[in-house]
Design a protein around this motif. Structure first.
Motif, PDB file in Angstrom:
ATOM      1  N   SER A 134       0.814  -1.214   0.000  1.00 19.69           N
ATOM      2  CA  SER A 134       0.000   0.000   0.000  1.00 19.69           C
ATOM      3  C   SER A 134       0.851   1.269   0.000  1.00 19.69           C
ATOM      4  N   VAL A 135       2.114   1.151   0.425  1.00 18.99           N
ATOM      5  CA  VAL A 135       2.930   2.363   0.563  1.00 18.99           C
ATOM      6  C   VAL A 135       3.149   3.097  -0.772  1.00 18.99           C
ATOM      7  N   PRO A 136       3.647   2.403  -1.804  1.00 18.66           N
ATOM      8  CA  PRO A 136       3.875   3.142  -3.068  1.00 18.66           C
ATOM      9  C   PRO A 136       2.577   3.699  -3.642  1.00 18.66           C
ATOM     10  N   LEU A 137       1.491   2.916  -3.548  1.00 20.65           N
ATOM     11  CA  LEU A 137       0.201   3.391  -4.053  1.00 20.65           C
ATOM     12  C   LEU A 137      -0.251   4.615  -3.271  1.00 20.65           C
ATOM     13  N   GLY A 138      -0.093   4.538  -1.958  1.00 26.30           N
ATOM     14  CA  GLY A 138      -0.572   5.611  -1.099  1.00 26.30           C
ATOM     15  C   GLY A 138       0.151   6.923  -1.365  1.00 26.30           C
ATOM     16  N   PHE A 139       1.482   6.856  -1.443  1.00 25.12           N
ATOM     17  CA  PHE A 139       2.239   8.080  -1.724  1.00 25.12           C
ATOM     18  C   PHE A 139       1.780   8.713  -3.038  1.00 25.12           C
ATOM     19  N   ALA A 140       1.718   7.894  -4.070  1.00 22.20           N
ATOM     20  CA  ALA A 140       1.347   8.436  -5.379  1.00 22.20           C
ATOM     21  C   ALA A 140      -0.082   8.964  -5.356  1.00 22.20           C
ATOM     22  N   ALA A 141      -0.965   8.258  -4.652  1.00 19.05           N
ATOM     23  CA  ALA A 141      -2.367   8.670  -4.635  1.00 19.05           C
ATOM     24  C   ALA A 141      -2.537  10.011  -3.923  1.00 19.05           C
ATOM     25  N   ILE A 142      -1.820  10.203  -2.829  1.00 18.09           N
ATOM     26  CA  ILE A 142      -1.917  11.486  -2.123  1.00 18.09           C
ATOM     27  C   ILE A 142      -1.414  12.601  -3.046  1.00 18.09           C
ATOM     28  N   GLY A 143      -0.288  12.324  -3.726  1.00 19.18           N
ATOM     29  CA  GLY A 143       0.221  13.306  -4.684  1.00 19.18           C
ATOM     30  C   GLY A 143      -0.821  13.634  -5.741  1.00 19.18           C
ATOM     31  N   GLY A 144      -1.445  12.597  -6.256  1.00 16.07           N
ATOM     32  CA  GLY A 144      -2.459  12.796  -7.287  1.00 16.07           C
ATOM     33  C   GLY A 144      -3.633  13.608  -6.770  1.00 16.07           C
ATOM     34  N   ALA A 145      -4.053  13.313  -5.546  1.00 12.72           N
ATOM     35  CA  ALA A 145      -5.183  14.042  -4.960  1.00 12.72           C
ATOM     36  C   ALA A 145      -4.850  15.527  -4.842  1.00 12.72           C
ATOM     37  N   ILE A 146      -3.632  15.819  -4.399  1.00 11.58           N
ATOM     38  CA  ILE A 146      -3.223  17.225  -4.236  1.00 11.58           C
ATOM     39  C   ILE A 146      -3.241  17.934  -5.583  1.00 11.58           C
ATOM     40  N   SER A 147      -2.658  17.263  -6.588  1.00  7.28           N
ATOM     41  CA  SER A 147      -2.607  17.870  -7.915  1.00  7.28           C
ATOM     42  C   SER A 147      -4.015  18.144  -8.444  1.00  7.28           C
ATOM     43  N   GLU A 148      -4.897  17.170  -8.308  1.00  9.10           N
ATOM     44  CA  GLU A 148      -6.240  17.338  -8.867  1.00  9.10           C
ATOM     45  C   GLU A 148      -7.055  18.363  -8.091  1.00  9.10           C
ATOM     46  N   ARG A 149      -6.808  18.464  -6.795  1.00  7.99           N
ATOM     47  CA  ARG A 149      -7.493  19.491  -6.012  1.00  7.99           C
ATOM     48  C   ARG A 149      -7.171  20.874  -6.551  1.00  7.99           C
ATOM     49  N   SER A 150      -5.939  21.035  -7.048  1.00  5.28           N
ATOM     50  CA  SER A 150      -5.555  22.347  -7.569  1.00  5.28           C
ATOM     51  C   SER A 150      -6.055  22.554  -8.991  1.00  5.28           C
ATOM     52  N   GLY A 151      -6.645  21.524  -9.567  1.00 11.34           N
ATOM     53  CA  GLY A 151      -7.203  21.666 -10.908  1.00 11.34           C
ATOM     54  C   GLY A 151      -6.328  21.117 -12.012  1.00 11.34           C
ATOM     55  N   ILE A 152      -5.303  20.361 -11.655  1.00 17.18           N
ATOM     56  CA  ILE A 152      -4.434  19.772 -12.677  1.00 17.18           C
ATOM     57  C   ILE A 152      -4.598  18.253 -12.648  1.00 17.18           C
ATOM     58  N   ILE A 153      -5.027  17.685 -13.760  1.00 15.19           N
ATOM     59  CA  ILE A 153      -5.261  16.248 -13.845  1.00 15.19           C
ATOM     60  C   ILE A 153      -3.969  15.484 -13.553  1.00 15.19           C
ATOM     61  N   ALA A 154      -4.079  14.440 -12.762  1.00 14.03           N
ATOM     62  CA  ALA A 154      -2.884  13.687 -12.362  1.00 14.03           C
ATOM     63  C   ALA A 154      -2.782  12.374 -13.122  1.00 14.03           C
ATOM     64  N   LEU A 155      -2.740  12.472 -14.430  1.00 11.82           N
ATOM     65  CA  LEU A 155      -2.657  11.248 -15.219  1.00 11.82           C
ATOM     66  C   LEU A 155      -1.212  10.774 -15.346  1.00 11.82           C
ATOM     67  N   GLY A 156      -0.254  11.629 -14.949  1.00 17.81           N
ATOM     68  CA  GLY A 156       1.148  11.304 -15.175  1.00 17.81           C
ATOM     69  C   GLY A 156       1.821  10.573 -14.025  1.00 17.81           C
ATOM     70  N   LEU A 157       1.050  10.137 -13.032  1.00 18.03           N
ATOM     71  CA  LEU A 157       1.652   9.507 -11.852  1.00 18.03           C
ATOM     72  C   LEU A 157       2.547   8.335 -12.215  1.00 18.03           C
ATOM     73  N   GLU A 158       2.104   7.559 -13.198  1.00 14.33           N
ATOM     74  CA  GLU A 158       2.884   6.402 -13.638  1.00 14.33           C
ATOM     75  C   GLU A 158       4.297   6.847 -14.043  1.00 14.33           C
ATOM     76  N   GLY A 159       4.345   7.932 -14.788  1.00 15.32           N
ATOM     77  CA  GLY A 159       5.643   8.460 -15.225  1.00 15.32           C
ATOM     78  C   GLY A 159       6.467   8.968 -14.059  1.00 15.32           C
ATOM     79  N   TYR A 160       5.842   9.691 -13.151  1.00 10.60           N
ATOM     80  CA  TYR A 160       6.587  10.216 -11.997  1.00 10.60           C
ATOM     81  C   TYR A 160       7.185   9.061 -11.199  1.00 10.60           C
ATOM     82  N   MET A 161       6.397   8.015 -11.007  1.00 12.34           N
ATOM     83  CA  MET A 161       6.869   6.875 -10.207  1.00 12.34           C
ATOM     84  C   MET A 161       8.066   6.210 -10.874  1.00 12.34           C
TER      85      MET A 161
END
Lengths: 301, 343
Positions: free
Chosen positions: A20-47
């Motif tokens: 759950s750790v890698p998923l969780g970190f990326a998911a929180i990042g994604g949530a933050i990005s999307e809250r600001s209005g930027i789609i977080a489709l690139g998480l796979e690439g960041y990881m």
């Protein structure tokens, strides 16, 4: 229940936490990005970037801690490129997000060949060591489940809570959420929506990068090309499932982590693991089916 | 009009040039020779009759997925689920090929194709209806459905449909349902002319038919379309199902001509490439065709480049990625054109 079953359950639960750790970190990042209005489709690439540069950092400095830093920073910078095209160049984010996911493994493969001589597997590096918790590790069942994890598990829980506090209880968090829902208000206050979004995207890159680094220098001690294998997309499912809420990301990533953990067990028993693996995706679909348009109108996803 | 057309073309051309420049920098930094890398890429894609044919064959699923993405995007809905629809199409094709083998040859083939289209289309219907009815974002639902389709494929080939042997794959499909080479040894199958025909069909559809007009109108301005008597929601569902049908067909063709059976890795992200191809092709059939050839050429050329120059074939992932990131950012061209001194 016999001892054997107990230790089997313990090992599945322990694996659930690890997964759950890698998923969780990326998911929180994604949530933050999307809250600001930027789609977080690139998480796979960041990881992917995070996983590789963590190994590169650990390899060159001979220190796992520096590796973690390198992985997080590299992914943060990579995310900023996406931020630049999304925020300044007004890119079609779904398309450019996919583009970033294509660039990352390509770039890493080239660097792998240039540095480690092959694109499949890097050299071995120092990695983050598991921590034996003082008292808990002595308790039979609990010790097996909760002890012996790297610091990143505890960091993940901390980051989730901290992100939640920042997002819902601080002015910065209010600004972040307004940037996504009512950018006019931010502008009217004389603040810059763009600056908020850049910070959010950078944070999403850092967090997803740590998630990637976890795969390479915490779970293992090398980079391999099939390491991330879709976890960035699963992380999207996690934060959608969690309703873009960092604390709920803990539970959601545990659910997804559990299906991953149990899958390995089922395979050894000869059971169709794929059906179990499908469950979280079905759950996410069901959750999505319940999200009312009106409430989530401003979330792009 | 002519100038406008030129300006439109400038975007894809410039994005390709920018990608090549960035590629050059990467190749140089990694200590290879850029010019010989690119010439190897070109040679591997078009250097001989066989390579050229392999490139054309490679472009078939790309063309189908490109048109699939184009149809959906034109209607204003994003089909990121082509990948999953492709897998479902491949499943449908294989199931029909293996279990309906009592049908006479040509009919059997037709039924297989039809089933692959239906499977893909049905899989696309789910995100479409979820989007229209409850506003669930189609990107997220499609990603979920992609995974479910892939896992289902993997389940079938490692469980109920698994053939004897060490590899997770189905039994080979009967010869009557395979789609063979146009000329023996040419490496190019009937899938390619079919893809060309579909390009023409969809060019005509968008230029000449009511449905094409409605799809375009729904995508450009749903409210205006509604005022004009078009039901955008209905049109989008239809567009999405056409899109899924094409992706499903792509999966069917991969089974019928490339693999000859269901395998776990039917698609190597053709569905996602389709989106890039539609964007790079400016949402036109001709553009999709040319972009597919480019992507197909990059794919086949990269293998040659890796084999003979030892440059990782993944270089083309970077090129493709940069191309679509650039083309998806229209502001780049506004900046370039303003500075370029058009006045």
């Amino acid at each position: 229940m016999g001892n054997e079953q107990l230790s089997l359950i313990a090992s599945v639960l322990s694996a659930t936490l690890r997964m759950s750790v890698p998923l969780g970190f990326a998911a929180i990042g994604g949530a933050i990005s999307e809250r600001s209005g930027i789609i977080a489709l690139g998480l796979e690439g960041y990881m992917t970037i995070g996983a590789f540069f963590a190994v590169l950092g650990a390899y060159t400095t001979n220190s796992a801690a520096f590796g973690l830093l390198a992985g997080a920073l590299a992914a943060g910078i990579f995310a900023l490129i996406y931020g630049f095209v999304s925020i300044h160049l007004k890119a079609q984010q779904t398309v450019s997000g996919l583009g970033m996911n294509t660039i990352a493994p390509g770039l890493v493969a080239i660097l792998m060949v240039a540095i480690f001589g092959n694109k499949g597997k890097s050299a071995l590096t120092p990695n983050l060591q598991p921590i034996e918790l003082p008292v808990i590790s002595k308790i039979p069942f609990l010790g097996e489940v909760f002890s012996g994890h790297t610091i990143l598990l505890y960091a993940f829980l901390l980051v989730a809570v901290l992100s939640w506090v920042i997002m819902y209880k601080t002015p910065e968090g209010i600004r972040l959420r307004s940037a996504g829902t009512n950018p006019e208000v931010i502008e009217a206050l004389g603040l810059s929506v763009k600056a908020i979004q850049y910070r959010a995207v950078f944070a999403s890159g850092i967090l997803a990068g740590i998630g990637g680094a976890y795969l390479s220098i915490a779970q293992l001690n090398f980079y391999s090309s099939d390491m991330v294998s879709g976890r960035g997309f699963i992380a999207i499912a996690v934060f959608v499932f969690a309703g873009w809420n960092p604390v709920r990301c803990i539970w959601a990533s545990l659910l997804f982590g559990f299906t991953e953990a149990i899958q390995m067990r089922l395979q050894t028993l000869g059971m169709p693991s794929q059906i179990i693996q499908m469950l979280p995706y079905f759950c996410t679909l069901l959750v999505l089916a319940n999200i009312r348009t009106s409430r989530k109108k401003h979330h792009i996803m | 009009m002519k100038i406008k057309r030129f300006e439109k073309l400038a975007a894809p051309v410039l994005s390709i040039i920018i990608a090549l420049l960035i590629g050059t920098a990467i190749i140089k930094i990694c200590g290879y020779h850029p010019l010989s890398a690119y010439s190897a890429l070109l040679k591997g894609a078009f250097g001989s009759f066989r390579y050229t044919m392999a490139t054309l064959e490679k472009s078939v699923p790309l063309i189908l997925c490109g048109i699939a993405a184009m149809v959906a995007m034109k209607s204003g809905i994003f089909n990121i689920g082509a990948e999953g629809q492709l897998f479902m199409g491949a499943i449908g094709y294989t199931v029909a090929a293996l279990y309906l083998d009592f049908l006479p040859g040509p009919l059997h083939l037709m039924v297989c194709i039809l089933v692959s289209i239906l499977f893909g289309s049905a899989w696309a219907f789910v995100p479409a209806i979820m989007k229209i009815r409850i506003g669930a974002n189609e990107v997220v639902t499609s990603i979920m459905l992609n995974y479910i389709a892939q896992l289902f494929t993997s389940y079938l080939v490692s469980g109920p449909m698994r053939a004897d042997g060490a590899v997770s794959q189905s039994d080979p499909i009967p010869a009557a349902t395979t789609i063979g080479e146009i000329v023996a040894g040419s490496k190019i199958t009937w899938g390619f002319p079919l893809a060309i025909v579909l390009c023409i069909v969809f060019a005509v559809l968008f230029k000449r038919t009511q449905l094409g007009y409605e799809i375009t109108a729904a995508g450009m301005n749903a409210r205006a379309a509604e005022a004009g008597g078009i039901q955008p929601d209905r049109v989008r569902i239809i567009a999405m199902m056409i899109s899924g049908a094409l992706a499903g067909l792509a999966g069917g063709l991969l089974v019928a001509s490339t693999f000859g059976r269901l395998v776990e890795t039917v698609s190597t992200s053709f569905g996602f490439d389709g989106i890039s191809i539609a964007v790079l092709g400016l949402y036109t059939s001709v553009g999709v065709f040319l972009s597919s050839l480019l992507f197909g050429a990059l794919h086949t050329g990269s293998l040659y480049m890796e084999m003979f120059m030892k440059i990782p074939s993944e270089l083309i992932d970077v090129l493709q990625g940069v191309i679509i990131v650039v083309i998806a950012s229209p502001a780049i061209f506004q900046i370039l054109f303003k500075r370029g001194g058009k006045r």
